[in-house]
Design an enzyme around this catalytic site. Structure first.
Site, PDB file in Angstrom:
ATOM      1  N   SER B 121     -47.311  34.874 -15.935  1.00 50.04           N
ATOM      2  CA  SER B 121     -46.118  34.357 -15.278  1.00 50.04           C
ATOM      3  C   SER B 121     -46.222  32.868 -14.977  1.00 50.04           C
ATOM      4  O   SER B 121     -45.217  32.213 -14.761  1.00 50.04           O
ATOM      5  CB  SER B 121     -45.836  35.142 -13.999  1.00 50.04           C
ATOM      6  OG  SER B 121     -46.834  34.912 -13.047  1.00 50.04           O
ATOM      7  N   LYS B 159     -46.776  32.140  -7.392  1.00 50.91           N
ATOM      8  CA  LYS B 159     -45.603  31.423  -7.913  1.00 50.91           C
ATOM      9  C   LYS B 159     -45.507  30.062  -7.259  1.00 50.91           C
ATOM     10  O   LYS B 159     -46.094  29.798  -6.224  1.00 50.91           O
ATOM     11  CB  LYS B 159     -44.332  32.217  -7.587  1.00 50.91           C
ATOM     12  CG  LYS B 159     -44.176  33.558  -8.297  1.00 50.91           C
ATOM     13  CD  LYS B 159     -43.767  33.389  -9.749  1.00 50.91           C
ATOM     14  CE  LYS B 159     -43.415  34.727 -10.378  1.00 50.91           C
ATOM     15  NZ  LYS B 159     -44.517  35.715 -10.253  1.00 50.91           N
TER      16      LYS B 159
END
Lengths: 201, 201
Positions: B121, B159
DNA sequence: ACACAAAGAGAACCAAGGGAGAACATAGCA
DNA sequence: TGCTATGTTCTCCCTTGGTTCTCTTTGTGT
């Protein structure tokens, strides 16, 4: 660091302890006699192992005599940070190497050093500008390894290598750059990538 | 792991107490002599038991000599490796944290820990599947920092964070994923990314 | 007494370590 | 130009060390 065999340790210990007994660096023959060996060839194998462990100076062209490496690798001192590498320029060496603490898992079996990457040529392999890479000293590599390669004796670069009988291809990992093709003689491998360290601010 | 027999305990005790008497790790033969055994085969059985109990290093290919398993790095000497983090799942903790040696430069001023990244990711920020990330424990972050965030109290993810008065946006670095928007109450910051370690085979 | 586990002896096998020696290459020297 | 000393490479071989067997002995619990 790589494991020396028993005999290699003995030979290194002898060199270390008897360095002063010789007024010149001992030749293979002299060492053989001192160690009770009958064959230069056998000793040579051990000396090569010590060289690749960084304990003995590599033989320069025409050099005679076996001499210990100037600065034996100090385990506690860490790994030397030698400078910055940018695609196509010589390695920009720092005046005096600093020593960095590097996790053992990132080290290879041979002596290692650290370079700071300069530029985005390997960005698609997750190697960013400013990252530090751990390089294991080594003069050969498998296809697909990422290596520090010296091209034409001066331009050093970090690339993925592909070796075929007739040519050596250095692949960047950046769509905006193209692979470079060279004759095998033009390219000298100086080490293979073993680890990467990145610092976030 | 199964209980050690009496003889196995004796042999382990001998190895532990006499480790310094050998300049090389003892071979089976040497240990046999030291222990009064006449057969390597017998000793080998015991050593195998010690290996599967984790007290002795498993023999690598071609390795010679019996060496004790490396004692885990003491807590004060390293950073705890806590487990694996994958986008959208709770952190998968390792049963008992190992301690890793991490360069000081990758640490923050607050306590840190290490996680292994699972998934792609953040690949466009050069964080690959399998990389280890150094996280500084912290409950707030600046916009643009890469953080370990706990969403709704259970799903942990790595993230880039963007905080506005009304919402929190977690940006992946992967064109095939989309940013996630949450209410500030849903997102709890567990640490910010300070460093990255990658091992090449 | 019997079954069973722990422990040891010893043989056999295979891979790695280590050595001998030949052959070749190169530098220095007469 | 040869000769010698030295470094290098190679092949062949023996030794050492780890592994896997089988067999025997010994101690222990039922």
């Amino acid at each position: 660091m790589s494991q020396l065999t028993r005999r290699q340790q003995e030979i290194y210990a002898y060199l270390r302890d008897h360095a002063d007994d010789f007024d010149h660096p001992p030749t293979h023959d002299e060492l053989c006699r001192a160690l009770g060996l009958a064959s230069r060839g056998s000793l040579h194998k051990h000396v090569q192992a010590l060289i690749s462990a960084g304990l003995v100076e590599p033989m320069a062209r025409g050099q005679r005599g076996i001499r210990l490496a100037a600065s034996p690798v100090e385990p506690e001192a860490g790994i030397p940070f030698l400078g910055r590498i940018a695609a196509g320029r010589p390695i920009e060496a720092v005046p005096q190497p600093e020593y960095m603490q590097v996790p053992d898992e990132l080290l290879g079996s041979k002596p290692c050093y650290v370079l700071q990457v300069c530029g985005d040529s390997m960005i698609e392999d997750g190697i960013l500008d400013g990252d530090r890479v751990v390089i294991e000293q080594c003069d050969r590599a498998d296809n697909g390894d990422i290596v520090v390669a010296l091209v034409d004796g001066e331009a050093a670069t970090l690339k993925r290598i592909e070796q075929t009988p007739g040519q050596v291809i250095l692949h960047p990992a950046n769509a905006s750059m193209t692979a470079q093709r060279y004759l095998p003689d033009q390219v000298q491998i100086q080490g293979v990538l073993k680890g990467l360290l990145r610092k976030y601010p």
